[in-house]
Design an enzyme around this catalytic site. Structure first.
Site, PDB file in Angstrom:
ATOM      1  N   GLU A   1      38.086  54.137 -54.370  1.00 49.47           N
ATOM      2  CA  GLU A   1      38.179  55.200 -53.354  1.00 49.47           C
ATOM      3  C   GLU A   1      39.542  55.170 -52.673  1.00 49.47           C
ATOM      4  O   GLU A   1      40.167  56.210 -52.441  1.00 49.47           O
ATOM      5  CB  GLU A   1      37.065  55.025 -52.317  1.00 49.47           C
ATOM      6  CG  GLU A   1      35.680  55.274 -52.894  1.00 49.47           C
ATOM      7  CD  GLU A   1      34.531  54.957 -51.950  1.00 49.47           C
ATOM      8  OE1 GLU A   1      33.429  55.444 -52.207  1.00 49.47           O
ATOM      9  OE2 GLU A   1      34.725  54.234 -50.968  1.00 49.47           O
TER      10      GLU A   1
ATOM     11  N   THR B   1      26.488  61.534 -49.858  1.00 49.32           N
ATOM     12  CA  THR B   1      27.142  62.763 -49.386  1.00 49.32           C
ATOM     13  C   THR B   1      28.045  63.316 -50.496  1.00 49.32           C
ATOM     14  O   THR B   1      28.020  64.527 -50.784  1.00 49.32           O
ATOM     15  CB  THR B   1      27.959  62.477 -48.105  1.00 49.32           C
ATOM     16  OG1 THR B   1      27.205  61.621 -47.245  1.00 49.32           O
ATOM     17  CG2 THR B   1      28.277  63.773 -47.374  1.00 49.32           C
TER      18      THR B   1
ATOM     19  N   GLY C   1      32.809  51.819 -48.173  1.00 46.12           N
ATOM     20  CA  GLY C   1      32.469  50.756 -49.109  1.00 46.12           C
ATOM     21  C   GLY C   1      31.008  50.351 -49.080  1.00 46.12           C
ATOM     22  O   GLY C   1      30.618  49.405 -49.757  1.00 46.12           O
TER      23      GLY C   1
ATOM     24  N   ALA D   1      31.903  58.568 -45.672  1.00 46.84           N
ATOM     25  CA  ALA D   1      32.342  57.353 -44.968  1.00 46.84           C
ATOM     26  C   ALA D   1      31.122  56.727 -44.306  1.00 46.84           C
ATOM     27  O   ALA D   1      30.101  57.397 -44.092  1.00 46.84           O
ATOM     28  CB  ALA D   1      33.396  57.690 -43.921  1.00 46.84           C
TER      29      ALA D   1
HETATM   30  C1  5RP Z   1      30.900  54.258 -50.996  1.00 47.00           C
HETATM   31  C2  5RP Z   1      31.331  54.850 -49.712  1.00 47.00           C
HETATM   32  C3  5RP Z   1      30.542  55.985 -49.174  1.00 47.00           C
HETATM   33  O1  5RP Z   1      31.409  57.054 -48.932  1.00 47.00           O
HETATM   34  C4  5RP Z   1      29.886  55.580 -47.895  1.00 47.00           C
HETATM   35  O2  5RP Z   1      29.107  54.406 -48.139  1.00 47.00           O
HETATM   36  C5  5RP Z   1      28.993  56.685 -47.328  1.00 47.00           C
HETATM   37  O3  5RP Z   1      27.880  56.836 -48.146  1.00 47.00           O
HETATM   38  P1  5RP Z   1      26.797  57.976 -47.920  1.00 47.00           P
HETATM   39  O4  5RP Z   1      27.469  59.286 -48.171  1.00 47.00           O
HETATM   40  O5  5RP Z   1      25.731  57.646 -48.931  1.00 47.00           O
HETATM   41  O6  5RP Z   1      26.286  57.859 -46.492  1.00 47.00           O
HETATM   42  O7  5RP Z   1      32.293  54.437 -49.102  1.00 47.00           O
HETATM   43  O8  5RP Z   1      31.627  53.122 -51.334  1.00 47.00           O
END
Ligand code: 5RP
Length: 218
Positions: free
Chosen positions: A103, A31, A95, A83
């Site tokens: 972050e 994202t 994470g 997130a």
């Molecule tokens: C990375 C994160 C990301 O924000 C979380 O894993 C969401 O990822 P995505 O946008 O790919 O769904 O915390 O450490």
């Protein structure tokens, strides 16, 4: 819409919050990657970015956006990141991409944390998504035993080394009824660098992608 289309919609919607001549905090993940695509359209109008991972730094640089060390900035207007789960109090599990420590640092530096998620990330109670914890390698087994005492089922994330040279434990079987208390408790275990619970410092604004458009929650 597909999940990726919803992620793209919120990534681009966050552009509205970017002010010219500022340094922008940038998160990690698919994202946040859409947000970087959007941010590239403001290249030259912003001073640059502070990035939460080597992956986001590489993408920002590939667009020619200057990346600053976090120590070079006193404060950031906004931090934009995704997130893995978010509750109705705007507390999050993060994470999944192993970037939780950087972050959390950037979220702390920023005045406003804008969380960009597709609607599937919203939950009533955090914990279905395994809670990531960054751990100093020599403490891995000790921390895992301490987490079992808290009712969790820790799993070592194989073949992952964080940007800080540490390892990740993912904790299954948690039903997080008091996120602030659990964040404080896990952060107090020797060897834990950071827990991916963002409860003490949650989001200030959530942009949520739904089939009816981007919903703004404050
Ligand atoms: C990375 C994160 C990301 O924000 C979380 O894993 C969401 O990822 P995505 O946008 O790919 O769904 O915390 O450490």
């Amino acid at each position: 819409m597909t999940q990726d289309e919803l992620k793209k919609a919120v990534g681009w919607a966050a552009l509205e919050y970017v002010k010219p001549d500022t340094i922008v905090g940038v998160g990690t993940g698919s994202t946040a990657s859409h947000f970087i695509d959007a941010l590239a359209t403001m290249k030259g109008k912003i001073e640059g970015a502070v990035s939460s991972s080597e992956a986001s730094t590489a993408k920002l640089k590939s667009y020619g956006i200057p990346v600053f060390d976090c120590n070079e900035v006193d404060t950031l207007d906004i931090y934009v990141d995704g997130a893995d789960e978010i509750n109705h109090q705007m507390q999050m599990i993060k994470g999944g991409g192993a970037a939780l420590t950087r972050e959390k640092i950037i979220a702390g530096v920023a005045k406003t944390f804008i969380c960009i998620v597709d609607g599937s990330k919203q939950v009533d109670i955090l914990g279905k998504f395994p809670l990531p914890i960054e751990v100093i390698p020599m403490a891995r087994s000790y921390v895992a035993r301490e987490l079992v005492k808290l009712g969790g089922l820790p799993e070592y994330r194989e073949n992952v080394v964080t940007d800080n040279g540490n390892v990740i434990l993912d904790i299954y079987n948690l039903n997080i009824l008091d996120p602030i208390a659990l964040e404080n408790k896990i952060n107090g275990i020797p060897g834990v660098v950071t827990v991916g619970l963002f409860a003490n410092r949650g989001a200030d604004i959530v942009l949520m992608g739904t089939d009816n458009g981007v919903k703004t929650i404050k």
